[in-house]
Motif scaffolding. Structure first.
Motif, PDB file in Angstrom:
ATOM      1  N   SER A  11       0.834  -1.197   0.000  1.00 19.21           N
ATOM      2  CA  SER A  11       0.000   0.000   0.000  1.00 19.21           C
ATOM      3  C   SER A  11       0.873   1.252   0.000  1.00 19.21           C
ATOM      4  CB  SER A  11      -0.888   0.014   1.241  1.00 19.21           C
ATOM      5  OG  SER A  11      -0.100   0.268   2.399  1.00 19.21           O
ATOM      6  N   ASP A  12       0.276   2.362  -0.430  1.00 19.32           N
ATOM      7  CA  ASP A  12       0.984   3.641  -0.430  1.00 19.32           C
ATOM      8  C   ASP A  12       1.388   4.054   0.977  1.00 19.32           C
ATOM      9  OD1 ASP A  12       0.889   3.871  -3.160  1.00 19.32           O
ATOM     10  OD2 ASP A  12      -0.857   5.198  -3.174  1.00 19.32           O
ATOM     11  N   LEU A  13       0.522   3.823   1.957  1.00 18.78           N
ATOM     12  CA  LEU A  13       0.845   4.189   3.334  1.00 18.78           C
ATOM     13  C   LEU A  13       2.069   3.419   3.819  1.00 18.78           C
ATOM     14  CD1 LEU A  13       0.288   5.684   5.950  1.00 18.78           C
ATOM     15  CD2 LEU A  13      -1.305   3.852   6.565  1.00 18.78           C
ATOM     16  N   SER A  14       2.111   2.140   3.531  1.00 17.08           N
ATOM     17  CA  SER A  14       3.247   1.318   3.929  1.00 17.08           C
ATOM     18  C   SER A  14       4.536   1.823   3.288  1.00 17.08           C
ATOM     19  CB  SER A  14       3.000  -0.137   3.525  1.00 17.08           C
ATOM     20  OG  SER A  14       4.118  -0.925   3.782  1.00 17.08           O
ATOM     21  N   LYS A  15       4.469   2.174   2.027  1.00 12.73           N
ATOM     22  CA  LYS A  15       5.648   2.699   1.324  1.00 12.73           C
ATOM     23  C   LYS A  15       6.075   4.042   1.909  1.00 12.73           C
ATOM     24  CE  LYS A  15       4.261   0.521  -2.974  1.00 12.73           C
ATOM     25  NZ  LYS A  15       3.788   0.765  -4.345  1.00 12.73           N
ATOM     26  N   ASP A  16       5.109   4.902   2.192  1.00 19.66           N
ATOM     27  CA  ASP A  16       5.425   6.211   2.758  1.00 19.66           C
ATOM     28  C   ASP A  16       6.093   6.094   4.122  1.00 19.66           C
ATOM     29  OD1 ASP A  16       4.364   7.417   0.527  1.00 19.66           O
ATOM     30  OD2 ASP A  16       2.439   7.898   1.470  1.00 19.66           O
ATOM     31  N   VAL A  17       5.599   5.177   4.927  1.00 18.78           N
ATOM     32  CA  VAL A  17       6.199   4.958   6.255  1.00 18.78           C
ATOM     33  C   VAL A  17       7.629   4.457   6.104  1.00 18.78           C
ATOM     34  CG1 VAL A  17       6.084   3.552   8.344  1.00 18.78           C
ATOM     35  CG2 VAL A  17       4.012   4.627   7.451  1.00 18.78           C
ATOM     36  N   GLU A  18       7.839   3.526   5.189  1.00 26.82           N
ATOM     37  CA  GLU A  18       9.193   3.010   4.980  1.00 26.82           C
ATOM     38  C   GLU A  18      10.137   4.118   4.531  1.00 26.82           C
ATOM     39  OE1 GLU A  18      11.701  -0.320   2.471  1.00 26.82           O
ATOM     40  OE2 GLU A  18       9.521  -0.461   2.542  1.00 26.82           O
ATOM     41  N   VAL A  19       9.673   4.976   3.649  1.00 30.08           N
ATOM     42  CA  VAL A  19      10.501   6.094   3.185  1.00 30.08           C
ATOM     43  C   VAL A  19      10.866   7.003   4.353  1.00 30.08           C
ATOM     44  CG1 VAL A  19      10.458   8.215   1.809  1.00 30.08           C
ATOM     45  CG2 VAL A  19       9.713   6.062   0.798  1.00 30.08           C
ATOM     46  N   LEU A  20       9.896   7.310   5.211  1.00 32.81           N
ATOM     47  CA  LEU A  20      10.182   8.159   6.361  1.00 32.81           C
ATOM     48  C   LEU A  20      11.194   7.511   7.306  1.00 32.81           C
ATOM     49  CD1 LEU A  20       6.613   9.523   7.143  1.00 32.81           C
ATOM     50  CD2 LEU A  20       8.551  10.783   6.180  1.00 32.81           C
ATOM     51  N   VAL A  21      11.056   6.218   7.531  1.00 31.86           N
ATOM     52  CA  VAL A  21      12.011   5.508   8.384  1.00 31.86           C
ATOM     53  C   VAL A  21      13.407   5.558   7.767  1.00 31.86           C
ATOM     54  CG1 VAL A  21      12.665   3.228   9.248  1.00 31.86           C
ATOM     55  CG2 VAL A  21      10.301   4.008   9.459  1.00 31.86           C
ATOM     56  N   LEU A  22      13.506   5.300   6.481  1.00 30.68           N
ATOM     57  CA  LEU A  22      14.804   5.313   5.819  1.00 30.68           C
ATOM     58  C   LEU A  22      15.428   6.707   5.805  1.00 30.68           C
ATOM     59  CD1 LEU A  22      14.056   2.871   2.882  1.00 30.68           C
ATOM     60  CD2 LEU A  22      15.482   2.447   4.890  1.00 30.68           C
ATOM     61  N   ARG A  23      14.617   7.735   5.623  1.00 27.90           N
ATOM     62  CA  ARG A  23      15.141   9.106   5.667  1.00 27.90           C
ATOM     63  C   ARG A  23      15.684   9.430   7.052  1.00 27.90           C
ATOM     64  NH1 ARG A  23      10.897  12.916   2.341  1.00 27.90           N
ATOM     65  NH2 ARG A  23      11.267  11.972   0.320  1.00 27.90           N
ATOM     66  N   ASN A  26      18.913   7.668   7.549  1.00 27.67           N
ATOM     67  CA  ASN A  26      19.947   8.359   6.783  1.00 27.67           C
ATOM     68  C   ASN A  26      20.460   9.592   7.540  1.00 27.67           C
ATOM     69  OD1 ASN A  26      21.612   8.766   4.610  1.00 27.67           O
ATOM     70  ND2 ASN A  26      20.080   9.813   3.396  1.00 27.67           N
ATOM     71  N   GLN A  27      19.554  10.351   8.142  1.00 28.53           N
ATOM     72  CA  GLN A  27      19.963  11.525   8.916  1.00 28.53           C
ATOM     73  C   GLN A  27      20.817  11.126  10.112  1.00 28.53           C
ATOM     74  OE1 GLN A  27      16.239  13.358   9.825  1.00 28.53           O
ATOM     75  NE2 GLN A  27      16.218  14.594   7.950  1.00 28.53           N
ATOM     76  N   VAL A  28      20.435  10.068  10.786  1.00 28.31           N
ATOM     77  CA  VAL A  28      21.207   9.597  11.942  1.00 28.31           C
ATOM     78  C   VAL A  28      22.606   9.180  11.498  1.00 28.31           C
ATOM     79  CG1 VAL A  28      21.384   7.762  13.671  1.00 28.31           C
ATOM     80  CG2 VAL A  28      19.188   8.902  13.283  1.00 28.31           C
ATOM     81  N   LEU A  29      22.708   8.453  10.418  1.00 26.23           N
ATOM     82  CA  LEU A  29      24.009   8.009   9.921  1.00 26.23           C
ATOM     83  C   LEU A  29      24.885   9.188   9.514  1.00 26.23           C
ATOM     84  CD1 LEU A  29      22.918   4.866   7.878  1.00 26.23           C
ATOM     85  CD2 LEU A  29      24.138   4.931  10.059  1.00 26.23           C
ATOM     86  N   HIS A  30      24.288  10.206   8.892  1.00 24.92           N
ATOM     87  CA  HIS A  30      25.047  11.405   8.533  1.00 24.92           C
ATOM     88  C   HIS A  30      25.618  12.078   9.774  1.00 24.92           C
ATOM     89  CE1 HIS A  30      24.737  11.971   4.208  1.00 24.92           C
ATOM     90  NE2 HIS A  30      23.493  11.504   4.272  1.00 24.92           N
ATOM     91  N   ARG A  31      24.816  12.161  10.820  1.00 25.95           N
ATOM     92  CA  ARG A  31      25.303  12.767  12.065  1.00 25.95           C
ATOM     93  C   ARG A  31      26.444  11.960  12.654  1.00 25.95           C
ATOM     94  NH1 ARG A  31      19.682  13.645  13.488  1.00 25.95           N
ATOM     95  NH2 ARG A  31      19.797  11.765  14.791  1.00 25.95           N
ATOM     96  N   GLN A  32      26.332  10.654  12.611  1.00 29.80           N
ATOM     97  CA  GLN A  32      27.363   9.797  13.197  1.00 29.80           C
ATOM     98  C   GLN A  32      28.662   9.834  12.398  1.00 29.80           C
ATOM     99  OE1 GLN A  32      25.565   5.938  13.562  1.00 29.80           O
ATOM    100  NE2 GLN A  32      24.364   6.515  15.353  1.00 29.80           N
ATOM    101  N   LEU A  33      28.545   9.882  11.092  1.00 27.24           N
ATOM    102  CA  LEU A  33      29.736   9.885  10.249  1.00 27.24           C
ATOM    103  C   LEU A  33      30.421  11.246  10.238  1.00 27.24           C
ATOM    104  CD1 LEU A  33      28.546   7.841   7.149  1.00 27.24           C
ATOM    105  CD2 LEU A  33      30.156   7.126   8.907  1.00 27.24           C
TER     106      LEU A  33
END
Length: 80
Positions: A11-23, A26-33
């Motif tokens: 579903s679109d909602l499931s995809k949107d949630v996954e995108v938000l989690v991945l974003r 990604n932000q956390v990893l940028h801060r750590q690196l």
């Protein structure tokens, strides 16, 4: 390939949630690196291929690199 098929039937909602989690991840990893990631040849190819599937107005929201960067990678890979 199986992952791609799985995404297509979700579903679109499931995809949107996954995108938000991945974003967020990604932000956390940028801060750590503390630095920008280094993209290998396969990473560049994958991002370039996926960039064709997103409307240009949304590309800044979705991709970690600009369209100009993708074009630069393409010209570098051709040796120009």
């Amino acid at each position: 390939m199986f992952d791609l098929l799985t995404v297509l039937v979700r579903s679109d909602l499931s995809k949107d949630v996954e995108v938000l989690v991945l974003r967020h991840e990604n932000q956390v990893l940028h801060r750590q690196l503390g630095s920008r990631p280094r993209w290998g040849g396969a990473d560049r190819l994958w991002l370039a291929a996926l960039s064709r599937l997103i409307h240009r107005r949304r590309s800044a929201e979705v991709f970690p690199v600009t369209p100009a960067t993708i074009l630069r990678w393409a010209s570098q890979s051709r040796g120009t």
